[in-house]
Scaffold this motif. Sequence first.
Motif, PDB file in Angstrom:
ATOM      1  N   PRO A 252       0.809  -1.230   0.000  1.00 58.21           N
ATOM      2  CA  PRO A 252       0.000   0.000   0.000  1.00 58.21           C
ATOM      3  C   PRO A 252       0.839   1.277   0.000  1.00 58.21           C
ATOM      4  O   PRO A 252       0.431   2.292  -0.569  1.00 58.21           O
ATOM      5  N   TYR A 253       2.013   1.245   0.617  1.00 62.40           N
ATOM      6  CA  TYR A 253       2.878   2.425   0.631  1.00 62.40           C
ATOM      7  C   TYR A 253       3.410   2.722  -0.770  1.00 62.40           C
ATOM      8  O   TYR A 253       3.459   3.880  -1.195  1.00 62.40           O
ATOM      9  N   GLN A 291       1.076   1.024   9.741  1.00 60.30           N
ATOM     10  CA  GLN A 291      -0.321   0.818  10.135  1.00 60.30           C
ATOM     11  C   GLN A 291      -1.126   2.097  10.267  1.00 60.30           C
ATOM     12  O   GLN A 291      -2.304   2.160   9.867  1.00 60.30           O
ATOM     13  N   ASP A 292      -0.553   3.163  10.827  1.00 61.95           N
ATOM     14  CA  ASP A 292      -1.314   4.390  11.068  1.00 61.95           C
ATOM     15  C   ASP A 292      -1.655   5.143   9.783  1.00 61.95           C
ATOM     16  O   ASP A 292      -2.546   5.996   9.785  1.00 61.95           O
ATOM     17  N   TYR A 296      -5.894   0.191   4.609  1.00 62.78           N
ATOM     18  CA  TYR A 296      -6.339  -1.195   4.650  1.00 62.78           C
ATOM     19  C   TYR A 296      -5.816  -1.913   5.889  1.00 62.78           C
ATOM     20  O   TYR A 296      -5.660  -3.129   5.894  1.00 62.78           O
ATOM     21  N   CYS A 297      -5.532  -1.161   6.951  1.00 59.46           N
ATOM     22  CA  CYS A 297      -4.983  -1.731   8.179  1.00 59.46           C
ATOM     23  C   CYS A 297      -5.958  -2.712   8.818  1.00 59.46           C
ATOM     24  O   CYS A 297      -7.153  -2.427   8.963  1.00 59.46           O
ATOM     25  N   LYS A 302      -1.580  -4.457  13.674  1.00 58.97           N
ATOM     26  CA  LYS A 302      -1.245  -3.740  14.904  1.00 58.97           C
ATOM     27  C   LYS A 302      -0.546  -4.624  15.931  1.00 58.97           C
ATOM     28  O   LYS A 302      -0.067  -4.132  16.946  1.00 58.97           O
ATOM     29  N   GLU A 303      -0.500  -5.924  15.651  1.00 59.22           N
ATOM     30  CA  GLU A 303       0.063  -6.868  16.621  1.00 59.22           C
ATOM     31  C   GLU A 303       1.352  -7.521  16.153  1.00 59.22           C
ATOM     32  O   GLU A 303       2.279  -7.716  16.933  1.00 59.22           O
ATOM     33  N   ASN A 304       1.421  -7.875  14.871  1.00 59.45           N
ATOM     34  CA  ASN A 304       2.547  -8.661  14.369  1.00 59.45           C
ATOM     35  C   ASN A 304       3.237  -7.988  13.189  1.00 59.45           C
ATOM     36  O   ASN A 304       2.587  -7.339  12.356  1.00 59.45           O
ATOM     37  N   ASN A 305       4.553  -8.150  13.117  1.00 58.90           N
ATOM     38  CA  ASN A 305       5.289  -7.686  11.945  1.00 58.90           C
ATOM     39  C   ASN A 305       4.933  -8.547  10.741  1.00 58.90           C
ATOM     40  O   ASN A 305       4.822  -9.774  10.868  1.00 58.90           O
TER      41      ASN A 305
END
Length: 333
Positions: A252-253, A291-292, A296-297, A302-305
């Motif tokens: 996405p980036y 994530q922030d 599409y987060c 938010k928990e795992n790489n």
Amino acid sequence: MNEELIRVENLKVIYKTTDEIVQAVNGISFTLNKGETIGLVGETGAGKTTTALGIMRLLPERTGKIISGSITFEGNNLLELSDEEMRLKIRGEKIAMIFQDPMTALNPVMTVGEQIAEAIRYHSEKINESEIGKRVDEVLELVGISSSRKHEYPHQFSGGMKQRVVIAIALSCEPDLLIADEPTTALDVTIQAQVLAMMGDLRDRLKTAMILITHDLGVVAQICDKVAVMYAGELIEVGMLEDIFVSKEHHPYTIGLFGAIPNLEEDSDRLSPIVGLMPDPAKLPRGCNFQDRCPYCMDVCKENNPKVYVNGTHNIACHLFSEKQLWKGDNYE
């Protein structure tokens, strides 16, 4: 078969002060073959220059530190070499660097010819002064500067010409690897095109491998064979030029970076920037660093790489792929 020149594996670099620890580079890995060019792309603060300084072993002595990883160049781990070996056998002779600002990279009280000669003399002890003078003339002509100007000082050159002098110094010992840190950022568009064309020509003639650090995807498309997209000290997408510019599968980036490029075939009032800012490298979040800012987060972000999704030469570190969902631009399936 291409011959591997440099392999960077799990490189981690920090800047440590009395107040905080900045996690500048967080476990990046990539390879580069002889004669190839890789483009290191990302926003300011992504860790691109720190990666280059780590390879050159030029990190700030008191604050910068490589805490893990290896940099294997022509079969030798650069991190295991002494400072003297790096200075005499690697920097300048085997690996050269074009620094970001040509205005400050040159010594204002030395002629450009003296500065090129200094690099040659330092790495070629057996060469005499007459041969050094001939080599200075050759290198200046190579980058499109008349050798008659070698007795002039940096302030007598334009910004584009200064950048050519910096490139001449870097190429004076014909290194196997050239690291170019945003070599066209301070130049106007016309001079940018000239410098890029010259660098591409020199690469083809001298068979020099290049690491090109930039935030300009247009420059990458023009000169690179491989592309590595960097965000918050991590490589989030790596692939051949076709993987990044032709494939429909992207982080996405990376999609956000392409979305911020103006389309000359469409009328639009505003560009489409990536919302938000890069996280503080001294306080990186748990899980995915993007994530922030990612539209599409998911909870898992938010928990795992994210794990790295591999499709041939194309690597993408994103949970959309690690969950076996293939990103297709507006949809994933």
